[in-house]
Design a protein around this motif. Structure first.
Motif: not given
Length: 471
Positions: A395-414
């Motif tokens: 199962t593959c798609f034409r558009n390749k999408v990349e998604l990431s957060f700026s940091m792997p871990e943070t405090l609640p509410g930040s």
């Protein structure tokens, strides 16, 4: 949109989709009604729903990581108990586990004791306790004991002594393995030899040699029974004469015959799953035929695969003089016919020509996930031979999408940054869900398979209902 009491709470009129998608939203009240809300698209006679529930998340949860089924031939099985806070952090504490196999329900409770095994240990840095449990503590004689083990675990948090419990059920399977048909066609050419293989595997998928298998063929009110022995690869080849099958449906059934080595003292009989297969007569006015060699594994996207086609051509189907056979083929995918071509084979003087050729195919996203290859020949005398095969593509798609957060871990509410990358002009949707939501509805994660599953009719290999093959 209707609430659980059938009150209309929101509506949109004259909605114009953009790129085939209508993106709408509305705000629930601060104290909405609990229950199922209905979304109704009146013009398209379509509807959807979502639920609003009140949930008080526990401080942490206990997760059983154990197989749902273990096999009677196994000596040990892995068991892992983990504690996780609602935000994914590991829990430090003491784990108590109890495993019990109860006596058979038809026996008096005092006739035999339940077989129980208990142990305790501290969680590691990952918040887990792992071990291999020996099956010697339990019985595999199901005349007296149930074919399941009830597992219960409790985790006591070190800091607060809060206790959370969990349970799990492990089934004990008597299956020693299975038989299956490999390299078989779904049809046979009347009068021609039908060939195939029977493979025997154990419960771990390992091929078993020197196993005696029984093949039963039922066709035209006749029954053929033949025994075979599997070789080093765990397979046994068979050849069947179809001359007396009278162009009728035939059924094949393969079973592994019982051997003394399949039973240990004090255990129940092991069983092997049978294999069954139905083959249809191939209708053709020609004795010539062709066959596409199936590729069992899933094809990766954008990779070229050579598909072999075997054929047998009789001189009666060819013209006099220089002879050539033109094999035509096409591939159907999500958008109908996605590829077509021809292969020319020159025929010599022998009364019958037997050989093979290869068709190179690159399985791109337009093919996925289940393309069908059709190969056919139209002879000068008007007769036709053909074959088709369905392949599995990733199962593959034409558009390749990349998604990431700026940091792997943070405090609640930040604040945290989200980076989304795709092809220019792409319409993107982001689904942000707290992991705890999957505790309520596991299996709702977004995946490539779930997207492909939205359009099942596109991959339906059947003919439209208007098409009839009665004659």
């Amino acid at each position: 949109v209707q609430d659980p009491k059938n009150n209309q709470i929101e509506q949109w009129q004259k909605v114009v989709p953009q790129d085939g998608i209508a993106d709408l939203s509305f705000q629930l009240s601060e104290e909405p009604l609990l229950g199922t809300y209905l979304i109704n698209v009146t013009s398209a006679s379509a509807y959807g729903s979502f639920s609003v529930k009140e949930r008080v998340l526990p401080k942490f949860e206990v997760i059983f990581e154990a197989p749902n089924q273990i096999y009677a031939l196994e000596t040990t099985f892995p068991l892992r108990v983990c504690g996780r806070y609602t935000r994914g952090k590991s829990v430090q504490g003491m784990v108590h586990v109890s495993l019990c196999q109860k006596i058979a329900p038809f026996l008096p409770s005092a006739s035999k004791p339940d077989l129980c095994y208990k142990f305790s240990n501290q969680t590691d840095e990952a918040g887990c306790f792992s071990t291999n449990v020996s099956l010697s503590s339990f019985s595999r004689d199901f005349r007296y004991y149930r074919d399941s083990i009830a597992a219960e675990a409790s985790l006591v948090e070190d800091a607060t002594e809060i206790q959370v419990n969990a349970s799990h059920k492990l089934l004990i399977s008597r299956i020693g393995g299975m038989a299956l048909f490999v390299d078989v066609n779904s049809y046979y050419h009347p009068g021609q030899v039908y060939r195939g293989k029977i493979k025997v595997m154990n419960y771990q998928g390992k091929a078993l040699k020197n196993k005696e298998v029984l093949l039963v063929v039922n066709c035209a009110e006749q029954q053929l029974r033949q025994k075979y022995i599997t070789g080093d690869s765990g397979t046994a080849s068979f050849s069947l004469d179809t001359s007396a099958w009278n162009r009728t449906l035939a059924s094949l059934e393969a079973s592994v015959l019982h051997q003394d080595s399949d039973r240990e003292r004090g255990t129940a009989d092991l069983s092997y799953q049978r294999a069954s297969y139905f083959i249809h007569p191939f209708y053709s006015t020609s004795r010539s035929f062709l066959s596409i060699i199936r590729v069992p594994e899933t094809m990766p996207c954008d990779e070229t695969q050579s598909v072999q086609v075997d054929f047998k051509i009789y001189e009666e189907d060819l013209e006099h003089g220089p002879k050539r056979v033109i094999f035509s083929y096409f591939v159907t995918g999500k958008r109908g016919i996605v590829h077509a071509g021809q292969q020319t084979v020159w025929v010599g003087l022998p009364r019958m020509l037997e050989g093979s050729f290869s068709i190179p195919l690159t399985f791109s996203l337009t093919y996925a996930p289940a393309p069908r290859l059709v190969v056919y020949v139209i002879f000068p005398n008007g007769k036709i031979i053909a074959d088709s095969a369905i392949f599995s593509v990733s199962t593959c798609f034409r558009n390749k999408v990349e998604l990431s957060f700026s940091m792997p871990e943070t405090l609640p509410g930040s604040q945290v940054g989200l980076r989304l990358q795709a092809a220019p002009g792409s319409t993107c949707a982001v689904w942000a869900v707290d992991p705890s939501a999957f505790w309520m509805k596991p299996g709702k994660e977004l995946s490539s398979h779930s997207i492909y599953g939205l359009f099942p009719s596109v991959y339906n290999a059947r003919y439209p209902r208007q098409v009839s093959e009665d004659d």
